[in-house]
Write a protein that holds these residues in place. Sequence first.
Motif, PDB file in Angstrom:
ATOM      1  N   TYR A  64     105.624  33.891  49.034  1.00  0.00           N
ATOM      2  CA  TYR A  64     105.101  34.368  50.317  1.00  0.00           C
ATOM      3  C   TYR A  64     105.446  33.377  51.437  1.00  0.00           C
ATOM      4  N   LEU A  65     105.234  32.085  51.154  1.00  0.00           N
ATOM      5  CA  LEU A  65     105.495  31.054  52.176  1.00  0.00           C
ATOM      6  C   LEU A  65     106.975  31.001  52.553  1.00  0.00           C
ATOM      7  N   GLN A  66     107.849  31.379  51.602  1.00  0.00           N
ATOM      8  CA  GLN A  66     109.280  31.389  51.910  1.00  0.00           C
ATOM      9  C   GLN A  66     109.697  32.689  52.607  1.00  0.00           C
ATOM     10  N   ASP A  67     109.026  33.797  52.235  1.00  0.00           N
ATOM     11  CA  ASP A  67     109.331  35.078  52.887  1.00  0.00           C
ATOM     12  C   ASP A  67     108.912  35.076  54.350  1.00  0.00           C
ATOM     13  N   PHE A  68     107.803  34.367  54.619  1.00  0.00           N
ATOM     14  CA  PHE A  68     107.287  34.301  55.993  1.00  0.00           C
ATOM     15  C   PHE A  68     107.179  32.835  56.415  1.00  0.00           C
ATOM     16  N   PRO A  69     108.329  32.191  56.705  1.00  0.00           N
ATOM     17  CA  PRO A  69     108.292  30.751  56.988  1.00  0.00           C
ATOM     18  C   PRO A  69     107.510  30.439  58.268  1.00  0.00           C
ATOM     19  N   ARG A  70     106.921  29.258  58.314  1.00  0.00           N
ATOM     20  CA  ARG A  70     106.141  28.878  59.499  1.00  0.00           C
ATOM     21  C   ARG A  70     107.081  28.567  60.669  1.00  0.00           C
ATOM     22  N   ARG A  71     106.606  28.857  61.871  1.00  0.00           N
ATOM     23  CA  ARG A  71     107.458  28.636  63.048  1.00  0.00           C
ATOM     24  C   ARG A  71     107.304  27.220  63.583  1.00  0.00           C
ATOM     25  N   LYS A  72     106.113  26.645  63.408  1.00  0.00           N
ATOM     26  CA  LYS A  72     105.906  25.272  63.906  1.00  0.00           C
ATOM     27  C   LYS A  72     104.991  24.510  62.941  1.00  0.00           C
ATOM     28  N   PRO A  73     105.028  23.166  62.988  1.00  0.00           N
ATOM     29  CA  PRO A  73     104.169  22.387  62.086  1.00  0.00           C
ATOM     30  C   PRO A  73     102.697  22.747  62.290  1.00  0.00           C
ATOM     31  N   GLY A  74     101.887  22.527  61.265  1.00  0.00           N
ATOM     32  CA  GLY A  74     100.467  22.849  61.420  1.00  0.00           C
ATOM     33  C   GLY A  74      99.694  22.761  60.125  1.00  0.00           C
ATOM     34  N   PRO A  75      98.456  23.277  60.135  1.00  0.00           N
ATOM     35  CA  PRO A  75      97.588  23.155  58.956  1.00  0.00           C
ATOM     36  C   PRO A  75      97.969  24.120  57.831  1.00  0.00           C
ATOM     37  N   ASP A 120      94.792  11.085  56.650  1.00  0.00           N
ATOM     38  CA  ASP A 120      96.264  10.986  56.792  1.00  0.00           C
ATOM     39  C   ASP A 120      96.925  12.318  56.418  1.00  0.00           C
ATOM     40  N   ILE A 121      96.433  12.932  55.325  1.00  0.00           N
ATOM     41  CA  ILE A 121      96.994  14.215  54.872  1.00  0.00           C
ATOM     42  C   ILE A 121      96.772  15.287  55.942  1.00  0.00           C
ATOM     43  N   LEU A 122      95.530  15.335  56.465  1.00  0.00           N
ATOM     44  CA  LEU A 122      95.168  16.396  57.397  1.00  0.00           C
ATOM     45  C   LEU A 122      95.879  16.264  58.742  1.00  0.00           C
ATOM     46  N   LYS A 141      82.791  20.994  58.102  1.00  0.00           N
ATOM     47  CA  LYS A 141      81.628  20.705  58.958  1.00  0.00           C
ATOM     48  C   LYS A 141      81.952  19.612  59.975  1.00  0.00           C
ATOM     49  N   ALA A 142      82.798  18.663  59.548  1.00  0.00           N
ATOM     50  CA  ALA A 142      83.175  17.564  60.454  1.00  0.00           C
ATOM     51  C   ALA A 142      84.341  17.984  61.365  1.00  0.00           C
ATOM     52  N   GLU A 143      84.711  19.267  61.284  1.00  0.00           N
ATOM     53  CA  GLU A 143      85.826  19.829  62.073  1.00  0.00           C
ATOM     54  C   GLU A 143      87.138  19.087  61.829  1.00  0.00           C
ATOM     55  N   ARG A 144      87.335  18.705  60.577  1.00  0.00           N
ATOM     56  CA  ARG A 144      88.567  17.992  60.194  1.00  0.00           C
ATOM     57  C   ARG A 144      89.573  18.943  59.546  1.00  0.00           C
ATOM     58  N   PHE A 145      89.071  20.090  59.064  1.00  0.00           N
ATOM     59  CA  PHE A 145      89.957  21.032  58.359  1.00  0.00           C
ATOM     60  C   PHE A 145      89.891  22.379  59.071  1.00  0.00           C
ATOM     61  N   ASP A 171      81.128  31.299  49.260  1.00  0.00           N
ATOM     62  CA  ASP A 171      80.899  32.392  50.218  1.00  0.00           C
ATOM     63  C   ASP A 171      81.064  31.894  51.654  1.00  0.00           C
ATOM     64  N   HIS A 172      80.569  30.689  51.900  1.00  0.00           N
ATOM     65  CA  HIS A 172      80.686  30.098  53.235  1.00  0.00           C
ATOM     66  C   HIS A 172      82.166  29.857  53.568  1.00  0.00           C
ATOM     67  N   LEU A 173      82.911  29.329  52.591  1.00  0.00           N
ATOM     68  CA  LEU A 173      84.342  29.070  52.809  1.00  0.00           C
ATOM     69  C   LEU A 173      85.108  30.374  53.048  1.00  0.00           C
ATOM     70  N   SER A 174      84.700  31.421  52.320  1.00  0.00           N
ATOM     71  CA  SER A 174      85.329  32.729  52.487  1.00  0.00           C
ATOM     72  C   SER A 174      85.136  33.212  53.931  1.00  0.00           C
ATOM     73  N   GLN A 175      83.929  32.974  54.454  1.00  0.00           N
ATOM     74  CA  GLN A 175      83.609  33.365  55.834  1.00  0.00           C
ATOM     75  C   GLN A 175      84.461  32.554  56.818  1.00  0.00           C
ATOM     76  N   GLU A 176      84.621  31.256  56.524  1.00  0.00           N
ATOM     77  CA  GLU A 176      85.431  30.379  57.388  1.00  0.00           C
ATOM     78  C   GLU A 176      86.905  30.829  57.403  1.00  0.00           C
TER      79      GLU A 176
END
Length: 409
Positions: A64-75, A120-122, A141-145, A171-176
């Motif tokens: 999927y990631l190769q079929d729809f490559p990202r246009r710019k760097p990001g998360p 560093d990873i994020l 919660k710390a708005e890091r991800f 469930d919370h992550l699913s909502q996020e």
Amino acid sequence: MIKNFAELDLDPNLLSAIEEMGFKRPTQVQAQAIPQALDGRDILASAPTGTGKTAAFVLPALQYLQDFPRRKPGPARVLILTPTRELAMQVADQARALAKNTKLNIFTITGGVQYQEHADILATTQDIVVATPGRLMEYIKAERFDCRAIEWLVLDEADRMLDMGFGPTVDHLSQECRWRKQTLLFSATLEGKGVEGFTADLLKDPADIDAEPSRSERKKITQWYHRADNAEHKLALLKKIITEQAERSIVFLKTRERLADLRTELEKAQIPCAWIQGEMPQDRRNNAIARFRDGTVNVLLATDVAARGIDLPDVSHVINYDMPRSADVYLHRIGRTARAGKKGNAISIVEAHDQQMMDRVARYVKEDIKERFIKEMRPTHKKPVFKKKKKDDKKKSATKAKKKPSKKK
């Protein structure tokens, strides 16, 4: 039926990585899940450990990631949740091996890692993040991800996450991750809490996949049992098996107390072993697994809670020193051997009170599990036989009980 990976519409770079990893043909769960996932369907799959489920969600995600490559760097665009840190590491390692001919970045976010390492990873571009729910939630919660970029959400060993109390967090992550396009849920069983423990809107019209190991996959495991007269006889049988028959064995016990007792007995007999159990410090657990992995010790004692989610190569024997509480746990346990196309053995050592569970297991796996004997160590008690009560018998005994006159005068 799909016979080889070339039929799965995968990129040549993925096919060559698959070949290098020595995968010959897709397992049942891979053949069923990959085409459905590539068609854009949500997936609800029952797939016990050892059935090749990791590649069943990693390969379509990479495609999927190769079929729809990202246009710019990001998360991250793909988020894979696993119940334990070990499983997260294993999934990430396999994903990196499958993605070796691509430029995709795969990272893990788990407990026991310094905050700075994650920071560093994020700060870099991620494509796939494999995470444990608790630690990831801290970063959200710390708005890091940033979950808004997630296009695929994968839950691996969903039943285990519920067992560990992660249901509300998931469930919370699913909502996020509510902007996602697809959700893939893999669970060892789909009965009971398997899926019902999550909110109903987690999956949208999923493709149902039931990939119980096929008879041919299970045939690679030779199963048998020994009867023991008592605790001493049982211990003597185990010592004989692990010193004379088994090369590398995992011995299962039902409680930490039972594990501690057996550990003491094996130490007395100068049989080296490592052990893992629930609520064990991470470094000690890692150390025990490493000692077994590198062959320092060839016996690993484990409780069910501790053993789920670890993948250990070249386990020749799984030994049920204590029978599990249910037949599906038995299937989980024996799935630790005969991995990656190898053969394996599953031995149960049963006392009279375990015989009923042994019979239940045989019915569940739809196989006749034979009894074997070790010379000079044959049991002296007669094998107990349990007749299944028919409904009519139950009714008769109930009416008899009613008719019995009272003894009181």
